[in-house]
Write a protein that holds these residues in place. Structure first.
Motif, PDB file in Angstrom:
ATOM      1  N   LEU A 161       0.825  -1.201   0.000  1.00 49.43           N
ATOM      2  CA  LEU A 161       0.000   0.000   0.000  1.00 49.43           C
ATOM      3  C   LEU A 161       0.862   1.255   0.000  1.00 49.43           C
ATOM      4  O   LEU A 161       1.930   1.292   0.615  1.00 49.43           O
ATOM      5  CB  LEU A 161      -0.923   0.028   1.227  1.00 49.43           C
ATOM      6  CG  LEU A 161      -1.916  -1.119   1.405  1.00 49.43           C
ATOM      7  CD1 LEU A 161      -2.792  -0.866   2.623  1.00 49.43           C
ATOM      8  CD2 LEU A 161      -2.773  -1.314   0.171  1.00 49.43           C
ATOM      9  N   THR A 162       0.370   2.267  -0.681  1.00 51.79           N
ATOM     10  CA  THR A 162       0.996   3.579  -0.588  1.00 51.79           C
ATOM     11  C   THR A 162       0.557   4.243   0.715  1.00 51.79           C
ATOM     12  O   THR A 162      -0.350   3.766   1.411  1.00 51.79           O
ATOM     13  CB  THR A 162       0.589   4.454  -1.778  1.00 51.79           C
ATOM     14  OG1 THR A 162      -0.838   4.666  -1.739  1.00 51.79           O
ATOM     15  CG2 THR A 162       0.946   3.777  -3.091  1.00 51.79           C
ATOM     16  N   TRP A 163       1.182   5.359   1.048  1.00 51.36           N
ATOM     17  CA  TRP A 163       0.791   6.054   2.273  1.00 51.36           C
ATOM     18  C   TRP A 163      -0.663   6.502   2.207  1.00 51.36           C
ATOM     19  O   TRP A 163      -1.379   6.477   3.206  1.00 51.36           O
ATOM     20  CB  TRP A 163       1.714   7.250   2.498  1.00 51.36           C
ATOM     21  CG  TRP A 163       2.992   6.876   3.170  1.00 51.36           C
ATOM     22  CD1 TRP A 163       3.427   5.611   3.435  1.00 51.36           C
ATOM     23  CD2 TRP A 163       3.996   7.759   3.675  1.00 51.36           C
ATOM     24  NE1 TRP A 163       4.640   5.641   4.066  1.00 51.36           N
ATOM     25  CE2 TRP A 163       5.023   6.952   4.231  1.00 51.36           C
ATOM     26  CE3 TRP A 163       4.144   9.135   3.704  1.00 51.36           C
ATOM     27  CZ2 TRP A 163       6.157   7.484   4.810  1.00 51.36           C
ATOM     28  CZ3 TRP A 163       5.279   9.672   4.286  1.00 51.36           C
ATOM     29  CH2 TRP A 163       6.276   8.864   4.832  1.00 51.36           C
ATOM     30  N   ARG A 164      -1.110   6.910   1.043  1.00 54.75           N
ATOM     31  CA  ARG A 164      -2.501   7.340   0.903  1.00 54.75           C
ATOM     32  C   ARG A 164      -3.449   6.167   1.131  1.00 54.75           C
ATOM     33  O   ARG A 164      -4.493   6.315   1.779  1.00 54.75           O
ATOM     34  CB  ARG A 164      -2.713   7.939  -0.481  1.00 54.75           C
ATOM     35  CG  ARG A 164      -4.008   8.725  -0.622  1.00 54.75           C
ATOM     36  CD  ARG A 164      -3.919   9.668  -1.790  1.00 54.75           C
ATOM     37  NE  ARG A 164      -5.002  10.629  -1.818  1.00 54.75           N
ATOM     38  CZ  ARG A 164      -4.960  11.765  -2.489  1.00 54.75           C
ATOM     39  NH1 ARG A 164      -3.864  12.089  -3.147  1.00 54.75           N
ATOM     40  NH2 ARG A 164      -5.990  12.588  -2.494  1.00 54.75           N
ATOM     41  N   GLN A 165      -3.099   5.011   0.595  1.00 56.73           N
ATOM     42  CA  GLN A 165      -3.921   3.827   0.825  1.00 56.73           C
ATOM     43  C   GLN A 165      -3.864   3.394   2.286  1.00 56.73           C
ATOM     44  O   GLN A 165      -4.861   2.906   2.836  1.00 56.73           O
ATOM     45  CB  GLN A 165      -3.458   2.690  -0.085  1.00 56.73           C
ATOM     46  CG  GLN A 165      -3.782   2.893  -1.552  1.00 56.73           C
ATOM     47  CD  GLN A 165      -3.218   1.787  -2.422  1.00 56.73           C
ATOM     48  OE1 GLN A 165      -2.059   1.392  -2.276  1.00 56.73           O
ATOM     49  NE2 GLN A 165      -4.027   1.269  -3.325  1.00 56.73           N
ATOM     50  N   GLN A 166      -2.722   3.572   2.915  1.00 51.40           N
ATOM     51  CA  GLN A 166      -2.629   3.253   4.338  1.00 51.40           C
ATOM     52  C   GLN A 166      -3.529   4.164   5.167  1.00 51.40           C
ATOM     53  O   GLN A 166      -4.153   3.716   6.136  1.00 51.40           O
ATOM     54  CB  GLN A 166      -1.178   3.373   4.805  1.00 51.40           C
ATOM     55  CG  GLN A 166      -0.277   2.239   4.338  1.00 51.40           C
ATOM     56  CD  GLN A 166       1.137   2.384   4.862  1.00 51.40           C
ATOM     57  OE1 GLN A 166       1.628   3.492   5.083  1.00 51.40           O
ATOM     58  NE2 GLN A 166       1.805   1.267   5.059  1.00 51.40           N
ATOM     59  N   GLU A 167      -3.604   5.434   4.796  1.00 53.90           N
ATOM     60  CA  GLU A 167      -4.504   6.348   5.502  1.00 53.90           C
ATOM     61  C   GLU A 167      -5.953   5.884   5.365  1.00 53.90           C
ATOM     62  O   GLU A 167      -6.721   5.894   6.341  1.00 53.90           O
ATOM     63  CB  GLU A 167      -4.345   7.763   4.947  1.00 53.90           C
ATOM     64  CG  GLU A 167      -3.004   8.404   5.240  1.00 53.90           C
ATOM     65  CD  GLU A 167      -2.867   9.757   4.564  1.00 53.90           C
ATOM     66  OE1 GLU A 167      -3.908  10.312   4.142  1.00 53.90           O
ATOM     67  OE2 GLU A 167      -1.734  10.261   4.451  1.00 53.90           O
ATOM     68  N   THR A 168      -6.323   5.471   4.154  1.00 47.78           N
ATOM     69  CA  THR A 168      -7.684   4.971   3.935  1.00 47.78           C
ATOM     70  C   THR A 168      -7.951   3.728   4.773  1.00 47.78           C
ATOM     71  O   THR A 168      -8.991   3.612   5.432  1.00 47.78           O
ATOM     72  CB  THR A 168      -7.888   4.652   2.445  1.00 47.78           C
ATOM     73  OG1 THR A 168      -7.713   5.837   1.672  1.00 47.78           O
ATOM     74  CG2 THR A 168      -9.277   4.088   2.203  1.00 47.78           C
ATOM     75  N   THR A 169      -7.007   2.796   4.765  1.00 49.13           N
ATOM     76  CA  THR A 169      -7.191   1.547   5.504  1.00 49.13           C
ATOM     77  C   THR A 169      -7.258   1.793   7.005  1.00 49.13           C
ATOM     78  O   THR A 169      -8.093   1.209   7.711  1.00 49.13           O
ATOM     79  CB  THR A 169      -6.041   0.579   5.179  1.00 49.13           C
ATOM     80  OG1 THR A 169      -5.923   0.440   3.756  1.00 49.13           O
ATOM     81  CG2 THR A 169      -6.297  -0.784   5.788  1.00 49.13           C
ATOM     82  N   MET A 170      -6.394   2.672   7.508  1.00 50.25           N
ATOM     83  CA  MET A 170      -6.413   2.987   8.940  1.00 50.25           C
ATOM     84  C   MET A 170      -7.727   3.648   9.346  1.00 50.25           C
ATOM     85  O   MET A 170      -8.292   3.350  10.410  1.00 50.25           O
ATOM     86  CB  MET A 170      -5.239   3.894   9.283  1.00 50.25           C
ATOM     87  CG  MET A 170      -3.916   3.188   9.443  1.00 50.25           C
ATOM     88  SD  MET A 170      -3.766   2.316  11.022  1.00 50.25           S
ATOM     89  CE  MET A 170      -3.569   3.691  12.144  1.00 50.25           C
ATOM     90  N   SER A 171      -8.223   4.547   8.514  1.00 47.60           N
ATOM     91  CA  SER A 171      -9.488   5.216   8.840  1.00 47.60           C
ATOM     92  C   SER A 171     -10.651   4.230   8.838  1.00 47.60           C
ATOM     93  O   SER A 171     -11.570   4.333   9.663  1.00 47.60           O
ATOM     94  CB  SER A 171      -9.753   6.351   7.848  1.00 47.60           C
ATOM     95  OG  SER A 171      -9.880   5.856   6.524  1.00 47.60           O
ATOM     96  N   LEU A 172     -10.622   3.248   7.934  1.00 48.46           N
ATOM     97  CA  LEU A 172     -11.671   2.228   7.918  1.00 48.46           C
ATOM     98  C   LEU A 172     -11.597   1.356   9.171  1.00 48.46           C
ATOM     99  O   LEU A 172     -12.631   1.025   9.776  1.00 48.46           O
ATOM    100  CB  LEU A 172     -11.546   1.361   6.664  1.00 48.46           C
ATOM    101  CG  LEU A 172     -11.806   2.053   5.319  1.00 48.46           C
ATOM    102  CD1 LEU A 172     -11.591   1.080   4.167  1.00 48.46           C
ATOM    103  CD2 LEU A 172     -13.212   2.635   5.265  1.00 48.46           C
ATOM    104  N   MET A 173     -10.389   0.988   9.578  1.00 47.50           N
ATOM    105  CA  MET A 173     -10.238   0.203  10.803  1.00 47.50           C
ATOM    106  C   MET A 173     -10.721   0.987  12.014  1.00 47.50           C
ATOM    107  O   MET A 173     -11.343   0.428  12.928  1.00 47.50           O
ATOM    108  CB  MET A 173      -8.777  -0.210  10.992  1.00 47.50           C
ATOM    109  CG  MET A 173      -8.334  -1.380  10.147  1.00 47.50           C
ATOM    110  SD  MET A 173      -6.643  -1.900  10.529  1.00 47.50           S
ATOM    111  CE  MET A 173      -6.803  -2.351  12.243  1.00 47.50           C
TER     112      MET A 173
END
Length: 280
Positions: free
Chosen positions: A193-205
């Motif tokens: 994951l890119t950092w942007r995708q990590q931000e999305t994944t963290m926010s979903l969690m």
């Protein structure tokens, strides 16, 4: 005039119409996509759970390997974005969310500015509209008595069959929730994951945190580890997650009733105690 249109059964012809509208909604021509999406949202609003017909096709497009068609991905994201009356990612179905959210988090087809803005808008809408869905559904005696008064008393064998169905549904919900959390956590732990995708994944969690069932320990460890991440946005989400853990672990307040004698530690004439300002 009251009409139960939303409770019509979904026939095979209806399913074919939905699939045809979906294919037109990801057409290469923008006008065709726009018109088809409007009709598609109307049909999906008319029939309950009809969105399940297109979920697998959406996931297939998001997970497709290699270079995907930009128009198809754009149309797919517009379907996920929905309109004022239909928004697919927050529908109350743990089995659907278990498959859809990881596909949205790890898709590699939203790299262009237009599709990236759509993905950001979808994530923002999820944050605004998502409410914690029931994992364990149960009813108390008061609710059951009210149901009997409103309708009728069920036979013993009918109640037993309903209890079994509810237990199975609860087990499936908990399993889907745990699988979803573990999948999102594994995506964060990986290097795909890119950092942007990590931000999305963290926010979903973070949105999925609740206290009805135990949260996987690996997810807790991820929030703790991301407190020292290089990305400031990821650190902020991790801080919010740790704060949520603290609130969920907070013990309930215990209230004790005490008399005025116990509070003031001396005998008190209750008739002489009046609320409000004193004369002196």
């Amino acid at each position: 005039r009251f009409s139960l249109t939303n409770f019509q059964s979904l026939t095979e012809i209806d399913k074919q119409v939905i699939l045809k509208l979906f294919e037109l909604s990801i057409n290469r021509y923008s006008e065709v996509r726009r018109d088809a999406q409007g009709y598609l949202f109307s049909v999906l609003n008319r029939y309950l759970f009809s969105y399940q017909v297109i979920v697998d096709r959406i996931i297939e497009l998001l997970n497709s390997p290699g270079e995907a068609d930009h128009d198809q991905i754009k149309g797919c994201l517009y379907i996920l974005l929905g309109n004022h009356s239909f928004f697919l990612p927050t529908k109350h179905s743990w089995s659907m969310i278990e498959k859809l959210w990881p596909a949205m988090a790890r898709t590699t087809h939203a790299r262009k500015p237009t599709t990236q803005r759509l993905m950001d808008h979808i994530n923002e809408t999820i944050g605004k509209q998502f409410d914690t869905q029931a994992l364990v559904e149960d009813t108390n005696d008061i609710s059951r008595k009210a149901a009997v008064d409103l309708w009728k008393r069920l036979e013993t064998h009918e109640l037993e069959s309903r209890i079994i169905l509810r237990q199975q549904r609860n087990e499936e919900n908990v399993k889907s929730y745990n699988n979803l959390m573990e999948t999102l956590n594994s995506l964060l732990r990986g290097d795909s994951l890119t950092w942007r995708q990590q931000e999305t994944t963290m926010s979903l969690m973070w949105l999925l945190l609740q206290k009805r069932v135990p949260i996987p320990l690996s997810c807790v460890r991820t929030f703790v580890d991301f407190l020292v991440h290089d990305n400031v946005e990821l650190r902020k989400i991790a801080e919010e997650g740790i704060a949520a853990f603290c609130r969920m672990q907070k013990p309930p307040r215990i209230y004790l009733e005490k008399t005025l004698d116990e509070i003031l530690q001396r005998p008190v004439n209750v008739d002489q105690c009046h609320p409000g300002d004193r004369d002196d």
